[in-house]
Scaffold this active site. Structure first.
Site, PDB file in Angstrom:
ATOM      1  CG  ASP A 159      90.491  46.019 -22.920  1.00 51.98           C
ATOM      2  OD1 ASP A 159      89.892  46.835 -22.189  1.00 51.98           O
ATOM      3  OD2 ASP A 159      90.236  45.893 -24.132  1.00 51.98           O
ATOM      4  CD  GLU A 201      89.935  56.082 -21.147  1.00 53.69           C
ATOM      5  OE1 GLU A 201      88.727  56.261 -21.398  1.00 53.69           O
ATOM      6  OE2 GLU A 201      90.479  54.956 -21.098  1.00 53.69           O
TER       7      GLU A 201
END
Length: 264
Positions: free
Chosen positions: A63, A150
């Site tokens: 990623d 997050e």
């Protein structure tokens, strides 16, 4: 459909080739190669795993965001990377300046790629979904979109909503993206955020960050599809550190997952 079937077969063959006859190394110092079944991948700061390591997994991917700079995608693909998740958007008004270029280049290299959105707690789920849809093409053969949940240290948005609010707004975001792209988004999350908000109660497929132990130890009982196991990965074609992830199943499982989850 013929295009998708051909793409899935080619991807599976690459993953199988990358996994033949390799075992993780024994011993060594902190810079030892730890690529396991994908021997060209490594880690600048490999972890000493206790509950199970990622190196025997047959399917690995990356990623990325703008911080990876220029990428040689042919080298990335030839190194054994089987997928890439690319940062596209954040909140309701920020887009990654490298997203469109990475999206085109990864597609040209025939690496399955998907886009992810970094969630911002001072915008509604609907606003953020609209921004993602505005920036990310609805494209045949793309991986499902990803919602990155997050805790942040944002100066512009220091609030921490309740677990109920977070999950309600995340569900709004996911529902709108499912309607638009035809695939329900994957949730990426971290150990603390998952625990603080009881994300296991959500109807979602999970991509879990766990760089210090196996997900089974950090997220007891939680099923997962992707495991982000390092932020200091070494990948040919990319300068500097990069996140590396493992897929939960075998190469055959990967081909089946793609058959079900690629956008059509």
């Amino acid at each position: 459909m013929k295009f998708l079937n051909g793409l899935i077969l080619a991807i599976a063959l690459v993953a199988v080739a990358a996994s033949c006859g390799r075992n993780p190394p024994r011993g060594g110092g902190p810079a030892v190669y730890v690529g396991g079944t994908v021997p060209q991948l490594g880690d600048r700061k490999p972890h000493v795993w206790r509950s199970g390591h990622p190196y025997g997994h047959q399917v690995h991917g990356i990623d990325i965001s703008r911080y990876q700079g220029d990428i040689d995608w042919a080298r990335v693909r030839n190194s054994g990377v089987s997928f890439a998740f690319i940062k596209a958007t954040e909140g309701g008004d920020h887009s990654d300046p490298s997203f469109q270029r990475y999206w085109r280049e990864a597609g040209a290299a025939r690496i399955p790629r998907g886009a992810y959105h970094y969630y911002y707690f001072c915008r509604s789920g609907a606003e953020q979904a609209a921004w993602f849809i505005r920036n990310v093409p609805r494209e045949r053969g793309a991986l499902p979109p990803v919602l990155d949940l997050e805790w942040t240290n944002s100066r512009t948005c220091p609030r921490r909503p309740s677990s109920v609010e977070i999950k309600e707004q995340a569900e709004v975001f996911m529902r709108l993206l499912t309607q638009h792209y035809g695939q329900r988004p994957i949730i990426y999350t971290t150990v603390d955020f998952y625990a603080d908000n009881q994300l296991g109660t959500m109807n979602a497929e999970f991509w879990l960050r766990s760089v210090a132990d196996h997900p089974s130890a950090r997220y007891p009982g939680q099923r997962w599809t992707f495991w982000q196991y390092t932020g200091t990965g070494i990948v040919p074609g990319i300068s500097g550190d990069v996140d590396i992830n493992a897929f939960a199943g075998s190469s055959a499982d990967w081909a089946r997952w793609l058959q079900a989850r690629l956008s059509r």
